[in-house]
Design a protein around this motif. Structure first.
Motif, PDB file in Angstrom:
ATOM      1  N   ASN A  38       0.790  -1.235   0.000  1.00  0.00           N
ATOM      2  CA  ASN A  38       0.000   0.000   0.000  1.00  0.00           C
ATOM      3  C   ASN A  38       0.819   1.281   0.000  1.00  0.00           C
ATOM      4  OD1 ASN A  38      -3.029  -0.891   0.473  1.00  0.00           O
ATOM      5  ND2 ASN A  38      -1.757  -2.197   1.794  1.00  0.00           N
ATOM      6  N   THR A  39       2.131   1.185  -0.151  1.00  0.00           N
ATOM      7  CA  THR A  39       2.975   2.379  -0.237  1.00  0.00           C
ATOM      8  C   THR A  39       3.973   2.204  -1.385  1.00  0.00           C
ATOM      9  OG1 THR A  39       4.836   1.662   1.161  1.00  0.00           O
ATOM     10  CG2 THR A  39       2.875   2.512   2.296  1.00  0.00           C
ATOM     11  N   ASN A  40       4.709   3.259  -1.657  1.00  0.00           N
ATOM     12  CA  ASN A  40       5.760   3.199  -2.682  1.00  0.00           C
ATOM     13  C   ASN A  40       7.126   2.888  -2.087  1.00  0.00           C
ATOM     14  OD1 ASN A  40       4.055   3.835  -4.880  1.00  0.00           O
ATOM     15  ND2 ASN A  40       4.124   6.007  -4.333  1.00  0.00           N
ATOM     16  N   LEU A  41       7.161   2.506  -0.812  1.00  0.00           N
ATOM     17  CA  LEU A  41       8.434   2.180  -0.179  1.00  0.00           C
ATOM     18  C   LEU A  41       8.975   0.860  -0.720  1.00  0.00           C
ATOM     19  CD1 LEU A  41       7.602   2.956   3.573  1.00  0.00           C
ATOM     20  CD2 LEU A  41       8.919   4.375   1.995  1.00  0.00           C
ATOM     21  N   GLU A  42      10.293   0.815  -0.874  1.00  0.00           N
ATOM     22  CA  GLU A  42      10.972  -0.453  -1.132  1.00  0.00           C
ATOM     23  C   GLU A  42      11.425  -0.972   0.225  1.00  0.00           C
ATOM     24  OE1 GLU A  42      14.962  -2.183  -3.320  1.00  0.00           O
ATOM     25  OE2 GLU A  42      14.004  -0.384  -4.147  1.00  0.00           O
ATOM     26  N   LEU A  43      10.838  -2.041   0.669  1.00  0.00           N
ATOM     27  CA  LEU A  43      10.970  -2.493   2.050  1.00  0.00           C
ATOM     28  C   LEU A  43      11.748  -3.799   2.131  1.00  0.00           C
ATOM     29  CD1 LEU A  43       9.876  -2.289   5.086  1.00  0.00           C
ATOM     30  CD2 LEU A  43       8.023  -3.748   4.290  1.00  0.00           C
ATOM     31  N   LYS A  44      12.628  -3.876   3.148  1.00  0.00           N
ATOM     32  CA  LYS A  44      13.251  -5.157   3.464  1.00  0.00           C
ATOM     33  C   LYS A  44      13.376  -5.277   4.974  1.00  0.00           C
ATOM     34  CE  LYS A  44      16.956  -8.352   2.255  1.00  0.00           C
ATOM     35  NZ  LYS A  44      18.154  -8.601   1.416  1.00  0.00           N
ATOM     36  N   VAL A  45      12.932  -6.429   5.496  1.00  0.00           N
ATOM     37  CA  VAL A  45      12.955  -6.678   6.938  1.00  0.00           C
ATOM     38  C   VAL A  45      14.113  -7.618   7.255  1.00  0.00           C
ATOM     39  CG1 VAL A  45      11.667  -7.568   8.924  1.00  0.00           C
ATOM     40  CG2 VAL A  45      10.447  -6.399   7.056  1.00  0.00           C
ATOM     41  N   PHE A  46      14.900  -7.241   8.263  1.00  0.00           N
ATOM     42  CA  PHE A  46      16.029  -8.059   8.696  1.00  0.00           C
ATOM     43  C   PHE A  46      15.696  -8.679  10.049  1.00  0.00           C
ATOM     44  CE2 PHE A  46      17.624  -5.005   5.699  1.00  0.00           C
ATOM     45  CZ  PHE A  46      18.507  -5.733   4.917  1.00  0.00           C
ATOM     46  N   TYR A  47      15.563 -10.002  10.060  1.00  0.00           N
ATOM     47  CA  TYR A  47      15.234 -10.728  11.283  1.00  0.00           C
ATOM     48  C   TYR A  47      16.507 -11.273  11.930  1.00  0.00           C
ATOM     49  CZ  TYR A  47      10.242 -10.738  10.057  1.00  0.00           C
ATOM     50  OH  TYR A  47       8.954 -10.375   9.774  1.00  0.00           O
ATOM     51  N   LEU A  48      16.512 -11.259  13.264  1.00  0.00           N
ATOM     52  CA  LEU A  48      17.695 -11.684  14.014  1.00  0.00           C
ATOM     53  C   LEU A  48      17.530 -13.050  14.674  1.00  0.00           C
ATOM     54  CD1 LEU A  48      18.498  -8.254  15.731  1.00  0.00           C
ATOM     55  CD2 LEU A  48      19.057  -9.031  13.418  1.00  0.00           C
ATOM     56  N   TRP A  49      16.366 -13.669  14.502  1.00  0.00           N
ATOM     57  CA  TRP A  49      16.077 -14.965  15.134  1.00  0.00           C
ATOM     58  C   TRP A  49      14.889 -15.567  14.409  1.00  0.00           C
ATOM     59  CZ3 TRP A  49      12.944 -15.527  20.230  1.00  0.00           C
ATOM     60  CH2 TRP A  49      13.063 -16.818  20.758  1.00  0.00           C
ATOM     61  N   ASN A  50      14.755 -16.889  14.419  1.00  0.00           N
ATOM     62  CA  ASN A  50      13.699 -17.533  13.624  1.00  0.00           C
ATOM     63  C   ASN A  50      12.547 -18.086  14.455  1.00  0.00           C
ATOM     64  OD1 ASN A  50      14.935 -19.715  14.827  1.00  0.00           O
ATOM     65  ND2 ASN A  50      15.357 -20.832  12.931  1.00  0.00           N
ATOM     66  N   PHE A  51      12.345 -17.574  15.670  1.00  0.00           N
ATOM     67  CA  PHE A  51      11.227 -18.044  16.499  1.00  0.00           C
ATOM     68  C   PHE A  51       9.899 -17.817  15.784  1.00  0.00           C
ATOM     69  CE2 PHE A  51       7.821 -17.442  19.566  1.00  0.00           C
ATOM     70  CZ  PHE A  51       7.953 -18.560  20.364  1.00  0.00           C
ATOM     71  N   GLY A  52       9.003 -18.794  15.914  1.00  0.00           N
ATOM     72  CA  GLY A  52       7.667 -18.698  15.322  1.00  0.00           C
ATOM     73  C   GLY A  52       7.575 -19.299  13.937  1.00  0.00           C
ATOM     74  N   ILE A  53       8.735 -19.410  13.277  1.00  0.00           N
ATOM     75  CA  ILE A  53       8.775 -20.004  11.941  1.00  0.00           C
ATOM     76  C   ILE A  53       9.104 -21.483  12.043  1.00  0.00           C
ATOM     77  CG2 ILE A  53       9.934 -19.933   9.700  1.00  0.00           C
ATOM     78  CD1 ILE A  53       8.088 -17.559  10.308  1.00  0.00           C
ATOM     79  N   THR A  54      10.020 -21.790  12.951  1.00  0.00           N
ATOM     80  CA  THR A  54      10.342 -23.181  13.241  1.00  0.00           C
ATOM     81  C   THR A  54       9.746 -23.551  14.595  1.00  0.00           C
ATOM     82  OG1 THR A  54      12.434 -22.534  14.278  1.00  0.00           O
ATOM     83  CG2 THR A  54      12.485 -23.054  11.932  1.00  0.00           C
ATOM     84  N   GLU A  55       9.527 -24.807  14.820  1.00  0.00           N
ATOM     85  CA  GLU A  55       8.974 -25.282  16.101  1.00  0.00           C
ATOM     86  C   GLU A  55       9.963 -24.962  17.219  1.00  0.00           C
ATOM     87  OE1 GLU A  55       5.531 -27.298  17.674  1.00  0.00           O
ATOM     88  OE2 GLU A  55       6.042 -27.005  15.581  1.00  0.00           O
ATOM     89  N   THR A  56       9.555 -24.101  18.162  1.00  0.00           N
ATOM     90  CA  THR A  56      10.457 -23.629  19.216  1.00  0.00           C
ATOM     91  C   THR A  56       9.735 -23.618  20.547  1.00  0.00           C
ATOM     92  OG1 THR A  56      11.477 -22.163  17.560  1.00  0.00           O
ATOM     93  CG2 THR A  56      12.076 -21.793  19.866  1.00  0.00           C
ATOM     94  N   ILE A  57      10.446 -23.970  21.603  1.00  0.00           N
ATOM     95  CA  ILE A  57       9.860 -23.939  22.949  1.00  0.00           C
ATOM     96  C   ILE A  57       9.671 -22.499  23.401  1.00  0.00           C
ATOM     97  CG2 ILE A  57      10.234 -24.496  25.391  1.00  0.00           C
ATOM     98  CD1 ILE A  57       9.550 -26.927  23.847  1.00  0.00           C
ATOM     99  N   ASP A  58       8.443 -22.136  23.760  1.00  0.00           N
ATOM    100  CA  ASP A  58       8.163 -20.846  24.402  1.00  0.00           C
ATOM    101  C   ASP A  58       8.220 -21.074  25.901  1.00  0.00           C
ATOM    102  OD1 ASP A  58       6.546 -18.731  25.740  1.00  0.00           O
ATOM    103  OD2 ASP A  58       6.291 -18.003  23.692  1.00  0.00           O
ATOM    104  N   LEU A  59       9.222 -20.479  26.559  1.00  0.00           N
ATOM    105  CA  LEU A  59       9.444 -20.742  27.976  1.00  0.00           C
ATOM    106  C   LEU A  59       8.297 -20.257  28.849  1.00  0.00           C
ATOM    107  CD1 LEU A  59      13.263 -19.846  28.199  1.00  0.00           C
ATOM    108  CD2 LEU A  59      12.200 -22.118  28.048  1.00  0.00           C
TER     109      LEU A  59
END
Length: 387
Positions: free
Chosen positions: A24-45
């Motif tokens: 919905n905007t003219n921005l060229e966007l890129k997101v840099f993630y520092l961890w993969n929680f939520g994408i792979t099966e991970t224990i939520d303490l």
């Protein structure tokens, strides 16, 4: 304009916003993630279970996972995010501006002080508040330290009134502040509302809750920050007829909660519900309560979700969204955090007039319309225009 966004990991509230920005905007966007929680099966303490979100979190926008070399990856400690290549990876993208969501991790401290802010200015988005007033020399030192960090940023996105006051307390100028409210994927919840209400009727029977009973809902982590035990005690003391209490979630206090609820026939429990089941979770409720205590509840996005399903709301005065989303005697009530007798009084008040409670539900639906990705994105665009 090329915008880089740096954030800890894919989050169910943020990922749909990134997709919205891209579409919905003219921005060229890129997101840099520092961890993969939520994408792979991970224990939520805190939930005490393995979690993988059941909605797409990487669709509709450009992203990259920056390698994390931490021995104990996560967001519970400063050392949980250690990404040595972050600076060079973002520099390679050559953005016109960089937005950080949070800062209190090793990788982000390094990035903030090493990034060339003359090349691409920094924007900060956070949601901290000072609803408990800090005191003492530690608080004074912390204020100076945070102010130093904020001096590296050109603009700030504030999510609500309490967050605005937090930024100004740390010497951020008002001209640098742009309102970008905390929001969820309202459309997903609103589109699911009607089928969710039908599903909730069936779920109510499955849980053993009588059809004619109204439901007080607590949904979230059973921990000391969320204070579910306060709600349990207040519910018992309110001694309401034809009103049940439903706890949905899990965590460290689950055993104690069930122990204290064991002899009460009108207190029910349901396990953790993944994202696709959350509309049904809120649809079962006649009143949603978030009794959190302390700094930890910086906003309370569960309140946004509940309001999308027309729930009246009761929150403590330590919940960050209270000043923005909860309008006393219009769509809910606010009580003194930790004060069980005050919460008891408000629960009784809420159910003392069924017609008024119904009006509060309509008002919740109206208020939440102004807390959407559209408003959040408008704030971001104003900040980018400013810098």
């Amino acid at each position: 304009m090329k915008l880089a966004i740096i954030t800890s990991h894919p989050i169910q509230y943020y990922a749909p916003w990134f997709s919205y920005i891209n579409q919905n905007t003219n921005l060229e966007l890129k997101v840099f993630y520092l961890w993969n929680f939520g994408i792979t099966e991970t224990i939520d303490l805190e939930f005490k279970k393995s979690i993988k979100w059941d909605i797409p979190l990487l669709d509709g926008y450009n992203y990259e996972f920056v390698p994390n070399v931490s021995k104990n990856p996560g967001t519970k400690s400063i050392k949980g995010l250690q990404n040595p290549t972050l600076l060079s990876t973002v520099a390679k993208y050559n953005p016109d501006a960089v937005m950080l969501i949070g800062y209190n991790y090793a990788s982000l401290y390094r990035f903030i002080f090493q990034w060339n802010i003359n090349q691409a200015p920094l924007i900060f988005r956070g949601d901290s508040h000072l609803l408990q007033c800090p005191k003492g020399w530690k608080a004074s030192f912390r204020r100076k330290f945070i102010s130093l960090i904020y001096s590296r940023f050109a603009a700030f996105l504030y999510v609500g009134k309490a967050n605005y006051e937090y930024f100004t307390y740390h010497e951020v100028k008002s001209k640098q502040l742009f309102f970008a409210p905390h929001a969820i994927d309202n459309n997903r919840f609103l589109q699911a509302a009607e089928p969710a209400k039908k599903e909730a009727i069936k779920w109510k029977k499955e849980l053993g809750i009588p059809d004619h009973n109204k439901v007080i809902l607590f949904a979230g982590k059973f921990n000391s920050k969320k204070r579910p035990l306060d709600l349990l005690q207040a519910y018992k003391q309110a001694n309401l007829k034809d009103v049940v209490l439903l706890f949905v979630g899990g965590g460290e206090l689950e055993t104690e909660l069930k122990k204290q609820a064991a002899e009460h026939p009108n207190i029910f429990f349901a396990p953790f519900q993944n994202q696709q089941m959350m509309p049904r979770t809120y649809a079962i409720a006649d009143l949603f309560i978030l009794p959190s205590y302390g700094y930890g509840e910086t906003w309370g996005l569960a309140v946004n979700e509940a309001m999308c399903l027309s729930c009246p709301i009761i929150v403590s005065n330590h919940v960050g969204c209270g000043q923005d989303l909860v309008k006393p005697y219009h769509n809910g009530l606010i009580f003194e955090a930790g004060n069980i007798s005050d919460l008891t009084k408000l629960i009784k008040l809420a159910f003392s007039n069924s017609e008024r409670l119904k009006q509060w539900s309509f008002k919740s639906s109206e208020i939440i319309q102004q807390y959407s990705y559209q408003q959040t994105t408008e704030g971001l665009l104003k900040a980018l225009s400013h810098i």
